[in-house]
Design a protein around this motif. Structure first.
Motif, PDB file in Angstrom:
ATOM      1  N   ILE A  15       1.157  -0.948   0.125  1.00  0.00           N
ATOM      2  CA  ILE A  15       0.492  -0.063   0.174  1.00  0.00           C
ATOM      3  C   ILE A  15       0.673   1.354   0.265  1.00  0.00           C
ATOM      4  O   ILE A  15       1.536   1.324   0.585  1.00  0.00           O
ATOM      5  N   VAL A  16       0.769   2.883  -0.939  1.00  0.00           N
ATOM      6  CA  VAL A  16       1.293   3.527  -1.139  1.00  0.00           C
ATOM      7  C   VAL A  16       0.227   4.423  -0.598  1.00  0.00           C
ATOM      8  O   VAL A  16      -0.750   4.702  -1.430  1.00  0.00           O
ATOM      9  N   LEU A  17       0.590   4.907   0.504  1.00  0.00           N
ATOM     10  CA  LEU A  17      -0.583   6.153   0.580  1.00  0.00           C
ATOM     11  C   LEU A  17       0.708   7.589   0.754  1.00  0.00           C
ATOM     12  O   LEU A  17       1.161   8.200   1.547  1.00  0.00           O
ATOM     13  N   GLY A  18      -0.441   8.575  -0.437  1.00  0.00           N
ATOM     14  CA  GLY A  18      -0.180   9.916  -0.237  1.00  0.00           C
ATOM     15  C   GLY A  18      -0.356  10.837   0.922  1.00  0.00           C
ATOM     16  O   GLY A  18      -2.031  10.646   0.982  1.00  0.00           O
ATOM     17  N   LEU A  19      -0.025  11.304   1.734  1.00  0.00           N
ATOM     18  CA  LEU A  19      -0.204  12.233   2.966  1.00  0.00           C
ATOM     19  C   LEU A  19      -0.555  13.249   3.150  1.00  0.00           C
ATOM     20  O   LEU A  19       0.631  14.029   3.573  1.00  0.00           O
ATOM     21  N   PRO A  20      -0.995  14.292   2.542  1.00  0.00           N
ATOM     22  CA  PRO A  20      -0.411  15.568   2.908  1.00  0.00           C
ATOM     23  C   PRO A  20      -1.083  16.353   4.437  1.00  0.00           C
ATOM     24  O   PRO A  20      -2.251  15.443   4.851  1.00  0.00           O
ATOM     25  N   MET A  21      -0.624  16.931   5.196  1.00  0.00           N
ATOM     26  CA  MET A  21      -0.839  17.859   6.347  1.00  0.00           C
ATOM     27  C   MET A  21      -1.747  18.961   6.069  1.00  0.00           C
ATOM     28  O   MET A  21      -1.223  19.749   4.979  1.00  0.00           O
ATOM     29  N   TYR A  22      -2.705  18.628   6.678  1.00  0.00           N
ATOM     30  CA  TYR A  22      -3.953  19.711   6.411  1.00  0.00           C
ATOM     31  C   TYR A  22      -4.255  20.697   7.916  1.00  0.00           C
ATOM     32  O   TYR A  22      -4.831  19.491   8.669  1.00  0.00           O
ATOM     33  N   ASN A  23      -3.182  21.506   8.540  1.00  0.00           N
ATOM     34  CA  ASN A  23      -4.703  22.045   9.570  1.00  0.00           C
ATOM     35  C   ASN A  23      -3.820  20.909  10.442  1.00  0.00           C
ATOM     36  O   ASN A  23      -4.552  20.495  11.085  1.00  0.00           O
ATOM     37  N   PHE A  24      -3.006  20.889  10.569  1.00  0.00           N
ATOM     38  CA  PHE A  24      -2.006  20.283  11.588  1.00  0.00           C
ATOM     39  C   PHE A  24      -2.042  17.980  11.686  1.00  0.00           C
ATOM     40  O   PHE A  24      -2.410  17.545  12.592  1.00  0.00           O
ATOM     41  N   GLY A  25      -3.281  18.152  10.801  1.00  0.00           N
ATOM     42  CA  GLY A  25      -4.671  17.192  10.786  1.00  0.00           C
ATOM     43  C   GLY A  25      -4.037  15.847   9.212  1.00  0.00           C
ATOM     44  O   GLY A  25      -3.362  16.559   8.239  1.00  0.00           O
TER      45      GLY A  25
END
Ligand SMILES: Cc1cc2nc3c(=O)[nH]c(=O)nc-3n(C[C@H](O)[C@H](O)[C@H](O)COP(=O)(O)O)c2cc1C
Length: 199
Positions: A89-99
């Motif tokens: 599994i490859v997950l793209g994970l931006p941080m938005y408003n600390f979460g």
């Protein structure tokens, strides 16, 4: 055949920085393993929020579910099956408003199913998904990894572990908003790690 599931959670869809890094790695891995790539984009195909109605469908015994409840459970089942069928599994994970993006939280809420992806025992909760490697491409405007402001990593690690996915590596691209030099350096480091991992 090796199946790679790439999950994008950027509000910019495939053009988001986290999606681009995830795609770069997933494509390299598909090429090196001769594997199959499946992409789930949570911006293009958002998952509905968990509601009391949907949660009730999860907890109603299968034989007693209404047609609507069967439909709700089938949607969650399909997401879980897609995860189960993936070898990586490859997950793209931006941080938005600390979460985490709210779209990712909504998706996670469809994966946590008692008796399906986890169960409680006298010794505590046990994750029921089969072990597989998870790579998380975490992009941030600022720098947070290893500090108190990074609540995202702990949450994602905790959630994935809870459903049985304990083998998780985070690759960070941080400081993307701190100026062009910082940005270029962070992206080059992430790309170098991608090359290492996919080799
Ligand atoms: C709505 C929004 C909220 C953000 N909040 C944060 C934040 O809390 N901390 C941070 O370091 N960066 C924050 N950023 C910057 C993003 O994390 C950064 O631009 C990241 O590369 C976004 O990834 P993406 O292009 O895949 O969406 C935010 C960006 C947006 C658009």
């Amino acid at each position: 055949m090796h199946t790679i599931l790439q999950i994008n959670s950027s509000l910019f869809g495939a053009t988001g920085q986290s999606s681009k890094l995830a795609a770069e790695f997933a494509a390299a891995l598909a090429a090196s393993t001769g594997g199959r790539l499946v992409v789930r984009d949570l911006e293009q195909h958002p998952v509905p929020h968990l509601t009391a109605e949907r949660f009730a469908a999860f907890t109603t015994p299968a034989a007693e579910r209404s047609l609507d409840q069967q439909r709700h459970v089938a949607e969650s089942d399909a997401m879980i099956e897609e995860l189960r069928a993936a070898d990586t599994i490859v997950l793209g994970l931006p941080m938005y408003n600390f979460g985490v993006p709210s779209t990712l939280k909504a998706y996670f809420d469809h994966l946590a199913r008692a008796g399906v992806t986890f169960r409680y025992t006298a010794e505590g909760p046990v994750g029921l998904l089969n072990a597989k490697r998870v790579y998380v491409f975490a992009t941030r405007g600022g720098r947070h990894a290893g500090t108190a402001t990074d609540m995202q990593t702990a949450f994602v690690r905790q959630f994935l572990g809870f459903i049985g996915l304990r083998d998780v590596e985070f690759i960070y691209a941080e400081g993307l908003a701190l100026g062009p030099d910082h940005r270029a350096q962070a992206l080059a480091a992430a790309t170098a790690r991608i090359d290492q991992l996919a080799a």
